[in-house]
Design a protein around this motif. Sequence first.
Motif, PDB file in Angstrom:
ATOM      1  N   ARG A 199       0.831  -1.206   0.000  1.00  0.00           N
ATOM      2  CA  ARG A 199       0.000   0.000   0.000  1.00  0.00           C
ATOM      3  C   ARG A 199       0.869   1.260   0.000  1.00  0.00           C
ATOM      4  NH1 ARG A 199      -5.437  -0.743   3.740  1.00  0.00           N
ATOM      5  NH2 ARG A 199      -6.326  -2.495   2.558  1.00  0.00           N
ATOM      6  N   LEU A 200       1.940   1.262   0.783  1.00  0.00           N
ATOM      7  CA  LEU A 200       2.797   2.446   0.840  1.00  0.00           C
ATOM      8  C   LEU A 200       3.506   2.674  -0.495  1.00  0.00           C
ATOM      9  CD1 LEU A 200       4.333   2.114   4.425  1.00  0.00           C
ATOM     10  CD2 LEU A 200       2.466   3.613   3.655  1.00  0.00           C
ATOM     11  N   MET A 201       3.915   1.598  -1.141  1.00  0.00           N
ATOM     12  CA  MET A 201       4.556   1.746  -2.447  1.00  0.00           C
ATOM     13  C   MET A 201       3.549   2.260  -3.489  1.00  0.00           C
ATOM     14  SD  MET A 201       7.661   1.419  -3.517  1.00  0.00           S
ATOM     15  CE  MET A 201       8.463   0.160  -2.518  1.00  0.00           C
ATOM     16  N   THR A 202       2.308   1.834  -3.366  1.00  0.00           N
ATOM     17  CA  THR A 202       1.263   2.342  -4.252  1.00  0.00           C
ATOM     18  C   THR A 202       1.015   3.825  -3.989  1.00  0.00           C
ATOM     19  OG1 THR A 202       0.221   0.159  -4.315  1.00  0.00           O
ATOM     20  CG2 THR A 202      -1.126   2.027  -5.004  1.00  0.00           C
ATOM     21  N   LEU A 203       1.054   4.222  -2.728  1.00  0.00           N
ATOM     22  CA  LEU A 203       0.913   5.637  -2.384  1.00  0.00           C
ATOM     23  C   LEU A 203       1.989   6.473  -3.068  1.00  0.00           C
ATOM     24  CD1 LEU A 203      -0.259   7.998  -0.709  1.00  0.00           C
ATOM     25  CD2 LEU A 203       1.257   7.272   1.167  1.00  0.00           C
ATOM     26  N   LEU A 204       3.205   5.959  -3.092  1.00  0.00           N
ATOM     27  CA  LEU A 204       4.297   6.668  -3.755  1.00  0.00           C
ATOM     28  C   LEU A 204       4.005   6.832  -5.247  1.00  0.00           C
ATOM     29  CD1 LEU A 204       7.105   7.938  -3.595  1.00  0.00           C
ATOM     30  CD2 LEU A 204       8.079   5.639  -3.887  1.00  0.00           C
ATOM     31  N   GLN A 205       3.484   5.791  -5.869  1.00  0.00           N
ATOM     32  CA  GLN A 205       3.128   5.891  -7.286  1.00  0.00           C
ATOM     33  C   GLN A 205       2.019   6.911  -7.510  1.00  0.00           C
ATOM     34  OE1 GLN A 205       3.095   1.933  -9.476  1.00  0.00           O
ATOM     35  NE2 GLN A 205       3.230   1.189  -7.397  1.00  0.00           N
ATOM     36  N   MET A 206       1.061   6.972  -6.616  1.00  0.00           N
ATOM     37  CA  MET A 206      -0.016   7.954  -6.722  1.00  0.00           C
ATOM     38  C   MET A 206       0.546   9.375  -6.638  1.00  0.00           C
ATOM     39  SD  MET A 206      -2.787   5.949  -4.326  1.00  0.00           S
ATOM     40  CE  MET A 206      -3.910   7.336  -4.208  1.00  0.00           C
ATOM     41  N   GLY A 207       1.519   9.573  -5.766  1.00  0.00           N
ATOM     42  CA  GLY A 207       2.161  10.880  -5.678  1.00  0.00           C
ATOM     43  C   GLY A 207       2.841  11.254  -6.979  1.00  0.00           C
ATOM     44  N   GLY A 208       3.469  10.277  -7.624  1.00  0.00           N
ATOM     45  CA  GLY A 208       4.107  10.529  -8.910  1.00  0.00           C
ATOM     46  C   GLY A 208       3.108  10.942  -9.979  1.00  0.00           C
ATOM     47  N   VAL A 209       1.925  10.321  -9.961  1.00  0.00           N
ATOM     48  CA  VAL A 209       0.887  10.677 -10.928  1.00  0.00           C
ATOM     49  C   VAL A 209       0.493  12.139 -10.768  1.00  0.00           C
ATOM     50  CG1 VAL A 209      -1.460  10.200 -11.727  1.00  0.00           C
ATOM     51  CG2 VAL A 209       0.000   8.323 -10.994  1.00  0.00           C
ATOM     52  N   LEU A 210       0.333  12.580  -9.530  1.00  0.00           N
ATOM     53  CA  LEU A 210      -0.095  13.956  -9.281  1.00  0.00           C
ATOM     54  C   LEU A 210       0.991  14.955  -9.673  1.00  0.00           C
ATOM     55  CD1 LEU A 210      -1.947  13.490  -5.871  1.00  0.00           C
ATOM     56  CD2 LEU A 210      -2.917  13.648  -8.170  1.00  0.00           C
ATOM     57  N   VAL A 211       2.263  14.598  -9.456  1.00  0.00           N
ATOM     58  CA  VAL A 211       3.352  15.466  -9.908  1.00  0.00           C
ATOM     59  C   VAL A 211       3.324  15.578 -11.428  1.00  0.00           C
ATOM     60  CG1 VAL A 211       5.861  15.728 -10.051  1.00  0.00           C
ATOM     61  CG2 VAL A 211       4.806  15.005  -7.901  1.00  0.00           C
ATOM     62  N   LEU A 212       3.130  14.441 -12.090  1.00  0.00           N
ATOM     63  CA  LEU A 212       3.040  14.449 -13.554  1.00  0.00           C
ATOM     64  C   LEU A 212       1.890  15.342 -14.015  1.00  0.00           C
ATOM     65  CD1 LEU A 212       3.374  11.427 -15.928  1.00  0.00           C
ATOM     66  CD2 LEU A 212       1.431  12.947 -16.161  1.00  0.00           C
ATOM     67  N   ALA A 213       0.728  15.199 -13.378  1.00  0.00           N
ATOM     68  CA  ALA A 213      -0.432  15.995 -13.771  1.00  0.00           C
ATOM     69  C   ALA A 213      -0.166  17.484 -13.616  1.00  0.00           C
ATOM     70  CB  ALA A 213      -1.654  15.584 -12.940  1.00  0.00           C
ATOM     71  N   ALA A 214       0.559  17.849 -12.565  1.00  0.00           N
ATOM     72  CA  ALA A 214       0.862  19.263 -12.340  1.00  0.00           C
ATOM     73  C   ALA A 214       1.752  19.837 -13.438  1.00  0.00           C
ATOM     74  CB  ALA A 214       1.533  19.438 -10.977  1.00  0.00           C
ATOM     75  N   GLY A 215       2.529  18.992 -14.091  1.00  0.00           N
ATOM     76  CA  GLY A 215       3.439  19.471 -15.128  1.00  0.00           C
ATOM     77  C   GLY A 215       2.851  19.508 -16.518  1.00  0.00           C
ATOM     78  N   VAL A 216       1.597  19.080 -16.690  1.00  0.00           N
ATOM     79  CA  VAL A 216       0.995  19.030 -18.024  1.00  0.00           C
ATOM     80  C   VAL A 216       0.880  20.408 -18.672  1.00  0.00           C
ATOM     81  CG1 VAL A 216      -1.129  18.484 -19.281  1.00  0.00           C
ATOM     82  CG2 VAL A 216      -0.194  16.837 -17.651  1.00  0.00           C
ATOM     83  N   PRO A 217       0.392  21.451 -17.977  1.00  0.00           N
ATOM     84  CA  PRO A 217       0.287  22.761 -18.640  1.00  0.00           C
ATOM     85  C   PRO A 217       1.616  23.276 -19.188  1.00  0.00           C
ATOM     86  CG  PRO A 217      -1.001  22.747 -16.619  1.00  0.00           C
ATOM     87  CD  PRO A 217      -0.199  21.482 -16.618  1.00  0.00           C
ATOM     88  N   SER A 218       2.700  23.112 -18.438  1.00  0.00           N
ATOM     89  CA  SER A 218       4.005  23.575 -18.915  1.00  0.00           C
ATOM     90  C   SER A 218       4.457  22.807 -20.147  1.00  0.00           C
ATOM     91  CB  SER A 218       5.052  23.436 -17.808  1.00  0.00           C
ATOM     92  OG  SER A 218       4.764  24.302 -16.730  1.00  0.00           O
ATOM     93  N   ALA A 219       4.128  21.524 -20.199  1.00  0.00           N
ATOM     94  CA  ALA A 219       4.514  20.716 -21.359  1.00  0.00           C
ATOM     95  C   ALA A 219       3.823  21.220 -22.623  1.00  0.00           C
ATOM     96  CB  ALA A 219       4.181  19.252 -21.113  1.00  0.00           C
ATOM     97  N   PHE A 220       2.552  21.593 -22.518  1.00  0.00           N
ATOM     98  CA  PHE A 220       1.810  22.073 -23.678  1.00  0.00           C
ATOM     99  C   PHE A 220       2.190  23.499 -24.059  1.00  0.00           C
ATOM    100  CE2 PHE A 220      -0.737  18.362 -23.052  1.00  0.00           C
ATOM    101  CZ  PHE A 220      -1.390  18.136 -24.257  1.00  0.00           C
TER     102      PHE A 220
END
Length: 395
Positions: free
Chosen positions: A88-109
Amino acid sequence: MSIAFRIPMSGRSTDEEHRVSSSLELLFDLTFVVAVAQVSAQLAHASEQGHALSSLGPYLMVFFAIWWAWMNFTWFASAYDTDDVPYRLMTLLQMGGVLVLAAGVPSAFEHQEFTAIIIGYVIMRLAMVGQWVRAAVEHPDGRATARRYAIGIAAVQVLWVAWGFLPVELKLWTFLFAGLLELLVPVWAERPGMTSWHPHHIAERYGLFTIIVLGESVSASAIGVQSALAAHGVSPALVLIAAAGLVLLFALWWLYFLEPAGEGLQSNRGRSFYWGYGHYFVFASLAALGAGLEVAVQRGAAHAAVSDTAVEYAIAVPVAVFLLMLYVLHAPLVPEVVIRPLKTGIAVLLVLLAPLASPVIGLVGVTIAIALVAAALVAATLIDRVVEARRPDTD
């Protein structure tokens, strides 16, 4: 319900009864709702400005990162989900990575700046490496496969980090190369032995992600309606396009779940890569459709600064890709696809031809026509099933 602190990780049974998505998997999916919403919103914004084609590359690249991270977690969980505290904790870490990725989408475009996306992606992937290392340590029978996964994933992340420092003119070709390596890692890793993923569980998980991207299309349409109402108020065009969009999304949902894949995956496990990888086009087309519908609603209220033809094809092309891929992906799995290929071909052709009638029926008419084609395909398929059920058994 209490959970054990630690359960030895071993391959789960491929014929486990009543295997369904866990509550952790459903929570994990919610972070991808955010990521898909971000990438769809950016594509819609670019389309409003008449830059849809120039934004298609960033869209497909960012969506690849989203889809690939979700897919890797999904297939790993199908084989090795222990639902203990370390998992579960390792999955939590992956979820955090998803949110970081999502935050960077506007800059990518907007600025072709992928730093945040790379950081988020690497967080997700290194967490996945940790899961595979644990599987290698605790599951001797699958150790060779798990080691290959861990090594392959970690090696490709080095290339992704380097990709972030490359000049813009080299990014596309390097991305294609790194993306190809990502796709080849599972093919190489599973050569010593295939992981014990559950066919019906995988089919359900893919169905749930389909609902996620369809839900994002509903949300995008609602955003378009909200913006149009604020700018121009209620109009017949706005109501008709919004209604047609809802009918279209409902029809596409119906069509997807008319083609069950669980039994096909169970009897054709060797074709899982084909089916799993091909869903990239299903998911990406549905998310792009959401952006197209958002712009169509605003254009219907005279808000978006793009031509009708561009908006109409922003709806027609994703729908055509979706319909075509439904047949292409399911045909190798089952003796006979539920949605007949001739009807699929006719529907794809009609959808792609609909924008050509724009000078006569306009954007509203084209949107309604595409929705009616999808609805007619649902109706025709249901009729085929009724006829087939009533056909006398000749055996």
